[in-house]
Design a protein around this motif. Structure first.
Motif, PDB file in Angstrom:
ATOM      1  N   LEU A 355      -5.860  10.716  17.037  1.00 28.86           N
ATOM      2  CA  LEU A 355      -6.495   9.444  16.698  1.00 28.86           C
ATOM      3  C   LEU A 355      -6.431   8.468  17.867  1.00 28.86           C
ATOM      4  N   SER A 356      -5.295   8.447  18.555  1.00 26.62           N
ATOM      5  CA  SER A 356      -5.165   7.536  19.697  1.00 26.62           C
ATOM      6  C   SER A 356      -6.141   7.919  20.803  1.00 26.62           C
ATOM      7  N   GLU A 357      -6.368   9.220  20.998  1.00 26.25           N
ATOM      8  CA  GLU A 357      -7.330   9.683  21.996  1.00 26.25           C
ATOM      9  C   GLU A 357      -8.752   9.270  21.603  1.00 26.25           C
ATOM     10  N   GLU A 358      -9.088   9.460  20.327  1.00 29.56           N
ATOM     11  CA  GLU A 358     -10.441   9.149  19.865  1.00 29.56           C
ATOM     12  C   GLU A 358     -10.728   7.655  19.978  1.00 29.56           C
ATOM     13  N   ARG A 359      -9.732   6.828  19.677  1.00 29.59           N
ATOM     14  CA  ARG A 359      -9.940   5.380  19.754  1.00 29.59           C
ATOM     15  C   ARG A 359     -10.072   4.919  21.202  1.00 29.59           C
ATOM     16  N   ALA A 360      -9.249   5.484  22.078  1.00 29.50           N
ATOM     17  CA  ALA A 360      -9.373   5.139  23.503  1.00 29.50           C
ATOM     18  C   ALA A 360     -10.745   5.541  24.025  1.00 29.50           C
ATOM     19  N   GLU A 361     -11.224   6.716  23.626  1.00 36.47           N
ATOM     20  CA  GLU A 361     -12.543   7.184  24.070  1.00 36.47           C
ATOM     21  C   GLU A 361     -13.645   6.301  23.492  1.00 36.47           C
ATOM     22  N   ALA A 362     -13.461   5.796  22.268  1.00 39.79           N
ATOM     23  CA  ALA A 362     -14.468   4.922  21.664  1.00 39.79           C
ATOM     24  C   ALA A 362     -14.612   3.628  22.470  1.00 39.79           C
ATOM     25  N   VAL A 363     -13.478   3.086  22.923  1.00 34.63           N
ATOM     26  CA  VAL A 363     -13.532   1.858  23.728  1.00 34.63           C
ATOM     27  C   VAL A 363     -14.145   2.156  25.097  1.00 34.63           C
ATOM     28  N   ARG A 364     -13.781   3.297  25.671  1.00 31.66           N
ATOM     29  CA  ARG A 364     -14.385   3.687  26.950  1.00 31.66           C
ATOM     30  C   ARG A 364     -15.907   3.754  26.818  1.00 31.66           C
ATOM     31  N   GLN A 365     -16.380   4.347  25.723  1.00 27.14           N
ATOM     32  CA  GLN A 365     -17.825   4.488  25.529  1.00 27.14           C
ATOM     33  C   GLN A 365     -18.487   3.127  25.364  1.00 27.14           C
ATOM     34  N   MET A 366     -17.779   2.164  24.738  1.00 30.97           N
ATOM     35  CA  MET A 366     -18.328   0.811  24.614  1.00 30.97           C
ATOM     36  C   MET A 366     -18.570   0.202  25.997  1.00 30.97           C
ATOM     37  N   LEU A 367     -17.643   0.453  26.914  1.00 35.91           N
ATOM     38  CA  LEU A 367     -17.790  -0.072  28.271  1.00 35.91           C
ATOM     39  C   LEU A 367     -18.949   0.614  28.999  1.00 35.91           C
TER      40      LEU A 367
END
Length: 411
Positions: A355-367
């Motif tokens: 879950l922590s990986e998926e959330r970090a990737e979600a923020v990366r994708q927002m950028l």
């Protein structure tokens, strides 16, 4: 047989790269290869020693995946650029501090003595070899998408290759009683990987299988009996006159209850949401940090952002901190960052790591969606490896559930 990372680095550097290190750092002729392997062995041994708890192993994973990958085949070009070499040594000094802490000077002394060079030469060499080691480990970690358990296994697999390369006094300086015990604490985190399973005998695996055959049915039966018992108790309670009932130290009265806030849905994960912050606070703090030459290179900045429970879906109507980060990254094109997802220590470790990986990737994708080059952003899931508060309290757990930004290169 596990891959020997010392030989992997030597092959990538090639004779030209090793010779360039000799010249740039003043290593006696012919000692470049042995110095490289001794330096990598020293660094890996330190990482094994540091990675015996969750926090230490998380720091090691953070270090190798957050560090910019070096092109070892062109190190000879880098060695001729004094500014870039100085930056590399500065980065290596930070790594050695992360790995060895206040024992760094003693380790450099032991390393230098083993090579027969003075402390200045040995220190500069180790400061260059540390980023080389991190780069090689980072290649493996990123290509295989390793979590903390995967990194623990990878480091443990290197023990046969580093044993005869270590400085004689190094284990003593680390406070390790024997080479066999080096990094033993990391084995607890390497579960689910090949090494622990291979160590079990066929008889042990048979016993484990028969245990599973009766344990889980028994557990299910006990759960069913418990549910039936609670239903019966509930029926008995409802048959009694209304009044005061004391059960399990919880008081229930017939009086009207005071209004309460809606309950937060339970999830299978330790992590649910992250409190929203203010874009102004993040923006001003982050800008001040980037402009401060005395900054802490490992400092992290939490982002105010909310997610759906047990999900990487952002529910915040707006995310001012992310918008502020986009603006800063546009202004400073040389800055690269790591987005780190963190959870509390509650719940299933594997699920929370994911879950922590998926959330970090979600923020990366927002950028990335707002035009920031994806090569400038690394997304990493840290699970519960880096708590910032007491995880035994609800308040501490909320603080530990976060998305943070850490600068990798300042440009």
């Amino acid at each position: 047989m596990a891959e020997n990372l010392l030989e992997m680095a030597e092959q990538q550097l090639g004779p030209t790269g090793i010779s360039a290190l000799d010249s740039a750092l003043g290593i006696p002729a012919g000692k470049g290869e042995s110095a490289l392997k001794a330096g990598m062995a020293t660094t890996i041994a330190g990482m094994l020693h540091r990675g015996t708890d969750r926090s230490g192993l998380g720091s090691m994973l953070n270090m190798v995946t957050g560090h910019s990958e070096l092109d070892l085949s062109s190190l000879s070009d880098l060695s001729r650029d004094s500014k870039r070499m100085s930056d590399l040594e500065e980065s290596g000094d930070d790594m050695l501090d992360t790995i060895f802490g206040n024992k760094q000077d003693n380790i450099i002394q032991a390393f230098s003595s083993s090579l027969g060079v003075n402390v200045d030469t040995g220190g500069n060499l180790l400061r260059v070899i540390a980023p080389i080691t991190a780069s090689v480990l980072g290649q493996k970690a990123r290509s295989q998408n390793l979590d903390m358990g995967g990194l623990a296994t990878l480091l443990l697999e290197q023990k046969p290759y580093i044993e005869d390369k270590l400085p004689g006094d190094m284990l003593q300086e680390l406070g390790v009683t024997s080479f066999e015990s080096l990094g033993e604490g990391a084995r607890a985190f390497s579960r689910g990987h090949a090494e622990p399973q291979a160590a079990r005998t066929p008889e042990e695996r048979r016993r484990g299988g028969s245990f599973g055959k009766w344990f889980w049915p028994l557990l299910i039966a006990l759960a069913a009996l418990y549910a039936l018992n609670m239903c019966a108790r509930k029926d008995r309670v409802e048959d009694r006159p209304s009044g005061v009932i004391l059960e399990d130290e919880t008081m229930i009265t017939g009086e009207p209850a005071t209004p309460s806030a809606p309950a937060v849905p339970e999830t299978t994960s330790r992590d649910t949401t992250m409190e929203a912050g203010t874009g102004g606070n993040f923006s001003s703090s982050f800008r001040e940090y980037l402009n401060n030459a005395a900054r802490d290179p490992n400092r992290e900045f939490p982002l105010g952002i909310q997610f759906a429970p047990d999900s990487a879906t952002v529910t915040s109507p707006s995310v001012p901190d992310v918008e502020a980060l986009v603006k800063i990254l546009r202004e400073k094109p040389g800055v690269t960052i790591a987005i780190e997802g963190h959870t509390s220590g509650e719940g299933d470790e594997a699920k929370n790591q994911q879950l922590s990986e998926e959330r970090a990737e979600a923020v990366r994708q927002m950028l990335v969606d707002q035009g920031i080059d994806g090569n400038r952003i690394t997304a990493m899931g840290m699970g519960s490896a880096k708590p910032i508060a007491d995880d035994s309290t609800e308040e501490g757990k909320e603080k530990n559930r976060r998305i943070s930004v850490r600068v990798v290169t300042f440009g």
